[in-house]
Design a protein around this motif. Structure first.
Motif, short mmCIF file in Angstrom:
data_model
loop_
_atom_site.label_atom_id
_atom_site.label_comp_id
_atom_site.label_asym_id
_atom_site.label_seq_id
_atom_site.Cartn_x
_atom_site.Cartn_y
_atom_site.Cartn_z
N ILE A 1 -96.27 78.74 32.17
CA ILE A 1 -95.00 79.46 32.17
C ILE A 1 -93.92 78.52 32.70
CG2 ILE A 1 -95.23 80.40 34.52
CD1 ILE A 1 -94.00 83.03 33.39
N ASN A 2 -92.71 78.69 32.23
CA ASN A 2 -91.55 77.97 32.76
C ASN A 2 -90.71 78.93 33.61
OD1 ASN A 2 -92.27 75.67 31.29
ND2 ASN A 2 -91.03 76.30 29.52
N GLY A 3 -90.20 78.45 34.70
CA GLY A 3 -89.27 79.23 35.51
C GLY A 3 -87.89 78.62 35.46
N LEU A 4 -86.87 79.42 35.18
CA LEU A 4 -85.50 78.93 35.05
C LEU A 4 -84.62 79.51 36.15
CD1 LEU A 4 -84.88 79.39 31.20
CD2 LEU A 4 -86.13 77.55 32.37
N ASP A 5 -83.67 78.73 36.60
CA ASP A 5 -82.65 79.20 37.53
C ASP A 5 -81.30 78.77 36.98
OD1 ASP A 5 -81.35 80.26 39.73
OD2 ASP A 5 -81.55 78.42 40.92
N PHE A 6 -80.49 79.74 36.55
CA PHE A 6 -79.21 79.44 35.93
C PHE A 6 -78.26 78.82 36.94
CE2 PHE A 6 -80.41 83.44 33.46
CZ PHE A 6 -81.09 82.71 32.50
N GLY A 7 -77.40 77.94 36.47
CA GLY A 7 -76.40 77.35 37.36
C GLY A 7 -75.37 76.56 36.59
N PHE B 1 -78.45 73.82 37.42
CA PHE B 1 -79.47 74.55 36.68
C PHE B 1 -80.81 73.90 37.02
CE2 PHE B 1 -82.39 74.61 33.12
CZ PHE B 1 -82.37 75.92 32.68
N GLY B 2 -81.85 74.71 37.20
CA GLY B 2 -83.16 74.17 37.51
C GLY B 2 -84.24 74.81 36.65
N ALA B 3 -85.28 74.04 36.35
CA ALA B 3 -86.42 74.56 35.58
C ALA B 3 -87.69 73.85 36.05
CB ALA B 3 -86.21 74.35 34.08
N VAL B 4 -88.78 74.61 36.09
CA VAL B 4 -90.09 74.03 36.38
C VAL B 4 -91.10 74.55 35.36
CG1 VAL B 4 -89.74 73.65 38.85
CG2 VAL B 4 -90.61 75.85 38.05
N ASN B 5 -92.06 73.71 35.04
CA ASN B 5 -93.19 74.11 34.20
C ASN B 5 -94.41 74.25 35.10
OD1 ASN B 5 -95.67 72.44 32.57
ND2 ASN B 5 -94.91 74.34 31.67
N CYS B 6 -95.10 75.38 34.97
CA CYS B 6 -96.24 75.67 35.84
C CYS B 6 -97.47 76.01 35.01
CB CYS B 6 -95.91 76.83 36.77
SG CYS B 6 -94.46 76.56 37.79
N PHE C 1 -102.52 77.22 41.30
CA PHE C 1 -101.26 77.20 40.55
C PHE C 1 -100.65 75.82 40.67
CE2 PHE C 1 -96.89 78.54 39.52
CZ PHE C 1 -97.13 79.45 38.49
N TYR C 2 -100.36 75.18 39.55
CA TYR C 2 -99.83 73.82 39.53
C TYR C 2 -98.37 73.82 39.05
CZ TYR C 2 -104.70 72.24 39.79
OH TYR C 2 -106.00 72.02 40.18
N VAL C 3 -97.52 73.09 39.76
CA VAL C 3 -96.16 72.81 39.29
C VAL C 3 -96.22 71.44 38.62
CG1 VAL C 3 -93.76 72.47 39.92
CG2 VAL C 3 -95.14 74.16 41.15
N TRP D 1 -93.67 76.99 22.79
CA TRP D 1 -94.39 78.25 22.84
C TRP D 1 -94.47 78.84 24.25
CZ3 TRP D 1 -98.55 78.13 26.12
CH2 TRP D 1 -99.02 76.87 26.49
N ILE D 2 -94.12 78.04 25.26
CA ILE D 2 -94.30 78.47 26.65
C ILE D 2 -93.24 79.51 27.01
CG2 ILE D 2 -94.33 77.73 29.05
CD1 ILE D 2 -95.19 74.96 28.11
#
Length: 348
Positions: A242-248, A253-258, A267-269, A293-294
């Motif tokens: 899953i990807n996590g997004l933080d708007f800015g 703006f930030g994004a991580v793939n986990c 759980f891996y970042v 696809w994530i």
């Protein structure tokens, strides 16, 4: 950029005294000014500038009879002018230069804001402790027409800030880092070093002991990075991602793939992206190579350029090819408190 208690301010003050007076030791290989200079020296607050920067250069602030016992020699001291509303603080001091004439040093602080840093051209600017980016850039601007010098003495406790990034990013002929760890400090015994290292929380040791920036501004987790970091490996196809997004916009703006190993419940970042003042098109282009696809989780709001809602931004990112989840991220009860989320991650 060095460890705590290494003597960074002492070094910065010594260099300032050299430039103001023109008294350079034979071994000095840095920049030399052959004529009097105009200089500013600054700390975080008016009081810290007085108690640290002024004290190192001039002498004890509260004892005027001792002014001239700092790194600027008494015989080089010229006129002094007191600051307004700050007891025993100097605003400006003139320093005799070996070529004849007087250099001028003015004391500043970051708390006065960027506007107070506008104006005159300077030959030297010294920041003691890391300044905000806008003030740092104003300091640079003051030296543009003179070909002057700007230097910063600090321990990078704020993490990979924009100021730190200017030095740790692409190499540039106009920028350099001089680093030092507590193990380079000869005034500490081995036993003292061990005691000092042990006194710091694990997650701050790299910054305070080695002068290395911590992972981010306002470090969240009291855990040393090396205790949770592993060597890169190929994510098995059956692991959930899953990807996590933080708007800015103004803030990045930030994004991580986990990835989640369900069997071991680990759980891996895996990847991260951070950029400010860019559009959804740019951010989406950076995140899509992780896997179109994530699915992407997103918050209820953010500092958007158009000041729109989180939902509007989610649709914009979906338009540019990201698999945005249909609803904003929440806990099972519908809440989204930051502290609760941090605690849940910390307790896993």
């Amino acid at each position: 950029m060095a460890a705590n208690r290494f003597g960074k301010t002492e070094c910065g003050a010594a260099e300032m005294a050299m430039h103001l007076s023109g008294r350079y030791p034979a071994w000095w290989r840095g920049k030399r000014f052959q004529q009097p200079v105009r200089a500013w020296a600054a700390g975080i607050t008016n009081e810290s500038t007085r108690d640290v920067v002024q004290a190192k250069l001039i002498g004890p602030p509260e004892r005027r009879e001792a002014w001239g016992t700092g790194l600027i020699a008494h015989e080089c001291m010229g006129e002094t002018f007191l600051a307004y509303r700050v007891p025993n603080a100097l605003d400006t001091v003139s320093v005799k230069h070996v070529s004849g004439g007087f250099s001028s040093l003015q004391f500043k602080s970051y708390e006065r804001g960027r506007e107070k840093w506008q104006g005159t051209a300077l030959e030297v600017v010294w920041f003691d402790e890391e300044p905000p980016l806008d003030i740092y850039l104003e300091g640079l601007t003051r030296t543009n027409e003179t070909g002057g010098l700007v230097y910063v003495t600090f321990t990078p406790l704020l993490g990979h800030t924009d100021v730190v990034g200017r030095f740790l990013g692409a190499a540039h002929d106009d920028r350099a880092i001089v680093g030092a760890t507590i193990f380079d400090a000869g005034h500490f015994s081995e036993a003292e070093r061990e005691r000092i290292v042990a006194s710091y929380p694990a997650h701050q040791r790299d910054a305070r002991v080695k002068g290395m920036p911590v992972l981010g501004s306002g470090h969240v987790f009291p855990i040393a990075e090396e205790s949770i970091r592993c060597e890169p490996f190929v994510i098995p196809p059956h692991w959930a991602q899953i990807n996590g997004l933080d708007f800015g916009w103004d803030h990045p703006f930030g994004a991580v793939n986990c990835a989640w190993d369900r069997d071991a419940d680990v759980f891996y970042v895996c990847k991260e992206y951070r950029e400010r003042e860019a559009t959804p098109l740019v951010h989406a282009a950076a995140v899509k190579p992780w896997g179109e696809w994530i699915p992407c989780a997103w918050p209820h709001d953010g500092l958007q350029h158009d000041k729109g809602s989180g939902e509007e931004l989610a649709r914009a990112y979906a338009t540019h090819g990201l698999q945005m989840l249909p609803e904003r991220a929440t806990f099972e009860d519908g809440t989204n408190g930051v502290e609760a989320g941090v605690l849940e991650m910390l307790e896993r």
